[in-house]
Design a protein around this motif. Structure first.
Motif, PDB file in Angstrom:
ATOM      1  N   ALA A 273      -8.742  14.580   0.456  1.00 56.73           N
ATOM      2  CA  ALA A 273      -7.988  13.537  -0.228  1.00 56.73           C
ATOM      3  C   ALA A 273      -8.463  12.178   0.267  1.00 56.73           C
ATOM      4  O   ALA A 273      -9.000  12.041   1.376  1.00 56.73           O
ATOM      5  N   PHE A 274      -8.219  11.177  -0.565  1.00 58.09           N
ATOM      6  CA  PHE A 274      -8.592   9.794  -0.237  1.00 58.09           C
ATOM      7  C   PHE A 274      -7.335   8.992   0.063  1.00 58.09           C
ATOM      8  O   PHE A 274      -6.349   9.071  -0.678  1.00 58.09           O
ATOM      9  N   ASN A 275      -7.362   8.243   1.132  1.00 60.21           N
ATOM     10  CA  ASN A 275      -6.306   7.287   1.462  1.00 60.21           C
ATOM     11  C   ASN A 275      -6.885   5.874   1.445  1.00 60.21           C
ATOM     12  O   ASN A 275      -8.000   5.650   1.965  1.00 60.21           O
ATOM     13  N   GLY A 276      -6.160   4.947   0.878  1.00 61.15           N
ATOM     14  CA  GLY A 276      -6.622   3.565   0.842  1.00 61.15           C
ATOM     15  C   GLY A 276      -5.494   2.603   1.142  1.00 61.15           C
ATOM     16  O   GLY A 276      -4.325   2.879   0.835  1.00 61.15           O
ATOM     17  N   SER A 277      -5.826   1.472   1.751  1.00 64.95           N
ATOM     18  CA  SER A 277      -4.832   0.459   2.098  1.00 64.95           C
ATOM     19  C   SER A 277      -5.410  -0.931   1.922  1.00 64.95           C
ATOM     20  O   SER A 277      -6.616  -1.144   2.070  1.00 64.95           O
ATOM     21  N   GLY A 278      -4.552  -1.872   1.617  1.00 65.70           N
ATOM     22  CA  GLY A 278      -4.906  -3.279   1.577  1.00 65.70           C
ATOM     23  C   GLY A 278      -3.744  -4.094   2.112  1.00 65.70           C
ATOM     24  O   GLY A 278      -2.571  -3.730   1.907  1.00 65.70           O
ATOM     25  N   TYR A 279      -4.008  -5.188   2.816  1.00 62.19           N
ATOM     26  CA  TYR A 279      -2.926  -5.947   3.431  1.00 62.19           C
ATOM     27  C   TYR A 279      -3.332  -7.404   3.627  1.00 62.19           C
ATOM     28  O   TYR A 279      -4.510  -7.750   3.794  1.00 62.19           O
ATOM     29  N   VAL A 280      -2.311  -8.259   3.571  1.00 65.41           N
ATOM     30  CA  VAL A 280      -2.483  -9.687   3.807  1.00 65.41           C
ATOM     31  C   VAL A 280      -1.342 -10.149   4.695  1.00 65.41           C
ATOM     32  O   VAL A 280      -0.167  -9.834   4.440  1.00 65.41           O
ATOM     33  N   ASN A 281      -1.676 -10.893   5.748  1.00 68.59           N
ATOM     34  CA  ASN A 281      -0.661 -11.389   6.669  1.00 68.59           C
ATOM     35  C   ASN A 281      -0.959 -12.857   6.999  1.00 68.59           C
ATOM     36  O   ASN A 281      -2.118 -13.242   7.176  1.00 68.59           O
TER      37      ASN A 281
ATOM     38  N   GLN B 186       0.787   9.117  -3.914  1.00 71.30           N
ATOM     39  CA  GLN B 186       1.870   8.137  -3.887  1.00 71.30           C
ATOM     40  C   GLN B 186       1.345   6.748  -3.571  1.00 71.30           C
ATOM     41  O   GLN B 186       0.502   6.572  -2.682  1.00 71.30           O
ATOM     42  N   HIS B 187       1.860   5.737  -4.286  1.00 68.45           N
ATOM     43  CA  HIS B 187       1.570   4.330  -4.041  1.00 68.45           C
ATOM     44  C   HIS B 187       2.809   3.688  -3.420  1.00 68.45           C
ATOM     45  O   HIS B 187       3.925   3.891  -3.908  1.00 68.45           O
ATOM     46  N   THR B 188       2.628   2.901  -2.357  1.00 67.91           N
ATOM     47  CA  THR B 188       3.769   2.246  -1.712  1.00 67.91           C
ATOM     48  C   THR B 188       3.436   0.781  -1.408  1.00 67.91           C
ATOM     49  O   THR B 188       2.279   0.434  -1.151  1.00 67.91           O
ATOM     50  N   ILE B 189       4.468  -0.064  -1.426  1.00 68.38           N
ATOM     51  CA  ILE B 189       4.358  -1.471  -1.077  1.00 68.38           C
ATOM     52  C   ILE B 189       5.309  -1.749   0.086  1.00 68.38           C
ATOM     53  O   ILE B 189       6.484  -1.380   0.036  1.00 68.38           O
ATOM     54  N   SER B 190       4.795  -2.416   1.125  1.00 68.43           N
ATOM     55  CA  SER B 190       5.593  -2.660   2.331  1.00 68.43           C
ATOM     56  C   SER B 190       5.581  -4.148   2.683  1.00 68.43           C
ATOM     57  O   SER B 190       4.663  -4.620   3.362  1.00 68.43           O
ATOM     58  N   PRO B 191       6.580  -4.922   2.262  1.00 71.42           N
ATOM     59  CA  PRO B 191       6.693  -6.309   2.714  1.00 71.42           C
ATOM     60  C   PRO B 191       7.302  -6.376   4.111  1.00 71.42           C
ATOM     61  O   PRO B 191       8.208  -5.595   4.438  1.00 71.42           O
ATOM     62  N   ARG B 192       6.810  -7.307   4.933  1.00 69.98           N
ATOM     63  CA  ARG B 192       7.329  -7.457   6.293  1.00 69.98           C
ATOM     64  C   ARG B 192       7.361  -8.936   6.678  1.00 69.98           C
ATOM     65  O   ARG B 192       6.566  -9.739   6.159  1.00 69.98           O
TER      66      ARG B 192
ATOM     67  N   ASN C 175       5.744 -15.205  10.172  1.00 71.50           N
ATOM     68  CA  ASN C 175       4.630 -14.281   9.920  1.00 71.50           C
ATOM     69  C   ASN C 175       4.971 -13.373   8.744  1.00 71.50           C
ATOM     70  O   ASN C 175       5.400 -12.234   8.937  1.00 71.50           O
ATOM     71  N   PRO C 176       4.810 -13.860   7.508  1.00 70.79           N
ATOM     72  CA  PRO C 176       5.054 -12.996   6.351  1.00 70.79           C
ATOM     73  C   PRO C 176       3.818 -12.168   6.030  1.00 70.79           C
ATOM     74  O   PRO C 176       2.679 -12.587   6.271  1.00 70.79           O
ATOM     75  N   GLY C 177       4.025 -10.969   5.474  1.00 69.83           N
ATOM     76  CA  GLY C 177       2.899 -10.127   5.095  1.00 69.83           C
ATOM     77  C   GLY C 177       3.319  -9.042   4.122  1.00 69.83           C
ATOM     78  O   GLY C 177       4.505  -8.732   3.986  1.00 69.83           O
ATOM     79  N   VAL C 178       2.336  -8.456   3.462  1.00 69.33           N
ATOM     80  CA  VAL C 178       2.610  -7.354   2.546  1.00 69.33           C
ATOM     81  C   VAL C 178       1.475  -6.346   2.654  1.00 69.33           C
ATOM     82  O   VAL C 178       0.303  -6.725   2.828  1.00 69.33           O
ATOM     83  N   ARG C 179       1.823  -5.072   2.575  1.00 74.98           N
ATOM     84  CA  ARG C 179       0.856  -3.987   2.721  1.00 74.98           C
ATOM     85  C   ARG C 179       0.983  -3.036   1.545  1.00 74.98           C
ATOM     86  O   ARG C 179       2.094  -2.701   1.114  1.00 74.98           O
ATOM     87  N   TYR C 180      -0.173  -2.580   1.051  1.00 75.79           N
ATOM     88  CA  TYR C 180      -0.222  -1.568  -0.004  1.00 75.79           C
ATOM     89  C   TYR C 180      -0.926  -0.334   0.550  1.00 75.79           C
ATOM     90  O   TYR C 180      -1.953  -0.442   1.238  1.00 75.79           O
ATOM     91  N   ASP C 181      -0.365   0.847   0.269  1.00 77.89           N
ATOM     92  CA  ASP C 181      -0.977   2.101   0.688  1.00 77.89           C
ATOM     93  C   ASP C 181      -1.019   3.084  -0.468  1.00 77.89           C
ATOM     94  O   ASP C 181      -0.047   3.196  -1.236  1.00 77.89           O
ATOM     95  N   TYR C 182      -2.133   3.785  -0.575  1.00 74.92           N
ATOM     96  CA  TYR C 182      -2.222   4.946  -1.454  1.00 74.92           C
ATOM     97  C   TYR C 182      -2.465   6.167  -0.579  1.00 74.92           C
ATOM     98  O   TYR C 182      -3.368   6.187   0.269  1.00 74.92           O
ATOM     99  N   THR C 183      -1.629   7.200  -0.769  1.00 77.05           N
ATOM    100  CA  THR C 183      -1.739   8.436   0.006  1.00 77.05           C
ATOM    101  C   THR C 183      -2.178   9.555  -0.918  1.00 77.05           C
ATOM    102  O   THR C 183      -1.443   9.936  -1.843  1.00 77.05           O
ATOM    103  N   GLY C 184      -3.363  10.076  -0.677  1.00 83.10           N
ATOM    104  CA  GLY C 184      -3.978  11.019  -1.603  1.00 83.10           C
ATOM    105  C   GLY C 184      -3.272  12.352  -1.717  1.00 83.10           C
ATOM    106  O   GLY C 184      -3.076  12.869  -2.820  1.00 83.10           O
TER     107      GLY C 184
END
Length: 799
Positions: free
Chosen positions: A501-509, A534-540, A521-530
């Motif tokens: 399976a492929f996992n991918g992530s992208g993030y900006v902080n 599932q696609h998820t968005i994680s604001p922090r 320190n605002p940021g957001v993260r995107y993850d795809y779990t193969g």
């Protein structure tokens, strides 16, 4: 050639090299290093470097390099200061005769321009990008931590909000979550397991929640540690509890050193130095065999051995590019065969091991490249390429002894034995790439990155025949309440999985210095779990408000997703895809810096869990995401950092952690729900020869099940068996945990190098700390699993 012979030959060869390299030399050495800015990795000029308590001082040149020569051999602390940067103090720098101590040192920008006391910064601390729950350890602090025996995971267990798996276990659980929920990074490379002796499959074929017993890093391998107990930013994900970043030591660019350590558990050899004008190398080999210790503390005989081998090269390709290459190999082998079982052992005794046989073989391999490129004076990029693999081959068997009325074994092989009743194969391979870009603006630091990884999982869980579980939850026999045991059927237990399976992530902080007093320190993260598709968005968001030069309010909040464990994914049918677990975390803290090396921190925290993976029936591999829960608590710590000849810390943590499987049984205490934890640690160094350290730890006993015992559940007088019906999950508690650890180090400098000896005693009072309970079907009794005193001692020579 087997592992043991290979290691023995390696040790003999390297010892000969050590002996042949002994030469009498001058009694002075040198200190050299490069000072760079933490946020941009640019060199800093005109930095003042002072060896404390001496008149020895230097300043960096246009390339950030400084040199101090003719330093008498000994141990020193160094203060590094520059306008616009936090003053940094580095302790326990060991200057050896005719050698140069070299280090690359990062400085943080001052967090305020207000007048007042300058706060000395230790690595990773007082960083506006990590305002909450941030702790650090130096190489020497790890090595000298009493009771840790040089093990980084054991050293971390004394931090506020952190508990270990218990007594003999070293894996950490942070703030109401488990040992498998932590983010681990080694030289910016993600890893999921840093421990040896984690018995996957011991718990009826499923994962042991306690984690491993020793880390895969020998003493003095890790150069720096950064730990964040929750609230970490979007650059890290796929685990939700805490962040642990480990930096493996780089080889000395100026001179060679060779060292060897021999202790009760085995031996370690380390060599590092320059191999060219641009490249340095660091290598280590460790082999541990627990045979002598097992006999010393009176445990049941077994084979327990593992090795750890590492090589790291660091090359300054040019002014802008620095390349590190790391390779690690960590094999282990433990077994308990019928030949290890002796007559006279009582099945009911603590740590009896009951009638279980096992053969556990595991190996971990890692190869990684880390290239840091300076783009311009305000930005840089890190590119990381790695390959990671692990293989697990576990076999669990059983013997059926004859025993007397008290449970004492008369004949181990009376009823025969099976070596491979249950088998676990868990082979993982991962190729990954990370690219992280950082740019510094006037008041904002931008970090953006992508992660990509391809995972191959080859997993099999096999039960060779129908088996019986004599420990069960009440609801698991609802279909036949007159049968007080469970049948473990291969058709419901066995699983096989071989897929990729492929996992991918992208993030900006962003780290935004809004004012001199406020940083956000605002940021957001995107993850795809193969595997779960599932696609998820994680604001922090995290931040800090400076009340004055000594006091600050710090906070963090955000959403965290956690991938399902690979072994759990592999046990499901094709139509049952497990989702990522979700948690919402919030932290609010207060910090008071009394002096440059003394601080007080108080933090309150809360976590809300959803989509938690649960197992409806422990005789089946079927899992769901029906669980939820919550955890909350507060941590208080007063820390005197190692800046002179003594240091210490006092911490107290309060915690509640609950789970609900939503099966009609209501909420229950999570296995790591430890309401009260107290830790006191201190170390005193009266002179360059002696160091005395001690640590006291107390915690509430871990939750354990409430149960009733049924007798003669098979209705067979020739095969008398008892069973344990669990009426309330984690409805009771084990006895409280108490441990007093003592360590004494002796060091002496010689012209040829340094000789050291140490004694490290875990739980010197020999109180038996119970970690868990094991039901004995043959006798209807409970065997306690735990540990009393755990001693080690040894000598170390560095040339």
């Amino acid at each position: 050639m087997d592992l043991k012979n290979s290691v023995n030959n390696f040790f003999i060869t390297l010892v000969l090299c050590l002996v042949s390299g002994i030469t009498f030399a001058q009694s002075t050495g040198s200190l050299k290093g490069k000072i760079i800015e933490q946020s941009t990795k640019q060199s800093i000029t005109d930095v003042t470097v002072t060896i404390d308590g001496t008149q020895l001082i230097s300043a960096t040149d246009s390339t950030g390099i400084f040199t101090i020569n003719n330093i008498p051999a000994g141990t020193y602390s160094v203060t590094i200061s520059s306008d616009g940067f936090q003053t940094k103090n580095i302790t326990d720098i060991i200057i050896s005769s005719n050698k140069t101590y070299y280090s690359e040192i990062e400085l943080l920008e001052k967090s305020t321009t207000l007048e007042g006391v300058t706060i000395r910064s230790f690595r990773g601390e007082n960083n506006p990008m990590t305002p909450v729950s941030s702790y650090s350890y130096s190489r020497e602090e790890i090595f000298r931590s009493p009771g840790a025996q040089g093990d980084i995971m054991r050293a971390l267990s004394s931090l506020p909000g952190v508990v270990s798996g218990g007594s003999q276990f070293s894996a950490i659980a942070a703030r109401g979550q488990g040992t498998q929920d932590n983010v681990y990074m080694v030289d910016d490379i993600p890893m999921f397991n840093l421990s040896h002796l984690e018995a996957e499959g011991f718990n009826s074929g499923f994962n042991d929640p306690n984690g491993g017993r020793f880390s895969i890093f020998a003493p003095r391998i890790i150069d720096n540690v950064q730990f964040q107990n929750g609230g970490f930013d979007v650059t890290n994900g796929r685990r939700s509890s805490s962040y642990l970043g480990l930096g493996v030591k780089e080889g000395n660019k100026e001179s060679w050193s060779l060292s060897g350590q021999l202790d009760l558990l085995g031996g370690t050899l380390i060599a590092d130095g320059p191999i060219s004008k641009k490249t340095s190398i660091f290598t280590s080999a460790r082999y541990q065999n627990f045979g002598m210790l097992i006999n010393l503390i009176g445990e049941n005989p077994a084979t327990v051995a593992f090795g750890d081998y590492i090589i790291k090269t660091t090359t300054q390709l040019n002014d802008k590019n620095k390349l590190s290459v790391i390779a690690m190999y960590n094999p282990e082998n433990t077994s308990r065969t019928i030949d290890d079982v002796e007559a006279g052992v009582n099945l009911n005794d603590d740590n009896s091991g009951r009638n279980i046989l096992w053969d556990h073989r595991d190996s971990k391999t890692l190869v990684g490249l880390n290239l840091r490129t300076l783009i311009n004076s305000k930005s840089y990029i890190k590119n990381v390429l790695y390959f990671r693999s692990s293989t697990v081959d576990n076999n669990f068997g059983r013997f059926n002894p004859s025993f007397d009325a008290d449970g004492v074994i008369l004949n181990p092989v009376y009823g025969g034995y099976e070596n491979s009743l249950r088998k676990i194969k868990n082979n993982q391979q991962e190729i990954g790439y990370r690219s992280i870009y950082t740019k510094r603006f006037n008041k904002v630091t931008l970090t953006a990155g992508v992660d990509a990884m391809m995972i191959k999982l080859d997993y099999a869980r096999t039960l060779s025949r129908i088996d019986t579980l004599y420990s069960f939850r009440s609801r698991e026999i609802a279909s036949d309440p007159t049968r007080y045991y469970q049948v473990l059927d291969p058709s419901m237990f066995n699983s096989a999985f071989d897929d990729s399976a492929f996992n991918g992530s992208g993030y900006v902080n962003l780290s935004w210095k809004v004012t001199d007093r406020l940083t956000l320190n605002p940021g957001v993260r995107y993850d795809y779990t193969g595997f779960s598709e599932q696609h998820t968005i994680s604001p922090r968001l995290s931040g800090s408000v400076l009340l004055n030069d000594k006091q600050s309010i710090n906070f963090a909040t955000g959403i965290y997703y956690q991938d399902a464990a690979y072994s759990d994914i592999a046990g499901q049918s094709a139509f049952n895809k497990l989702k990522n677990e979700r948690s919402i975390q919030s932290i609010l803290g207060y910090k008071m810096q009394f002096s440059n090396d003394l601080k007080f921190v108080a933090e309150a925290w809360h976590k809300q869990f959803s989509d938690v993976v649960v197992q409806p029936n422990r005789a089946q591999s079927y899992l769901t995401n029906d669980g939820d829960g919550y955890a909350y608590g507060a941590d208080f710590s007063l820390t005197k950092r190692l800046s002179k000849n003594y240091y210490g810390s006092i911490s107290y943590s309060y915690m509640q952690s609950k789970r609900d499987d939503n099966d009609g049984m209501g909420e229950y205490n999570y296995i790591f729900n430890i309401p009260h934890t107290v830790s006191l640690m201190g170390s005193y160094k009266p002179n360059d020869k002696w160091i005395f350290s001690s640590k006291f730890r107390y915690s509430t006993g871990r939750p354990t099940d409430k149960y009733i015992i049924h007798s003669d559940v098979l209705n067979d007088p020739n095969m008398l068996r008892y069973s344990q019906e669990i009426t309330e999950v984690n409805g009771e508690r084990l006895p409280d945990f108490f441990s007093l650890d003592i360590r004494v180090d002796y060091n002496v400098q010689r012209k040829w190098g340094t000789f050291s000896a140490f004694v490290d005693m875990v739980n010197i009072s020999n109180r038996f700390n119970v970690n868990s309970e094991l039901f004995i079907p043959e006798t209807g009794r409970i065997s306690n699993i735990g540990l009393g005193v755990f001693p080690t001692f040894g000598v170390r020579v560095e040339l």
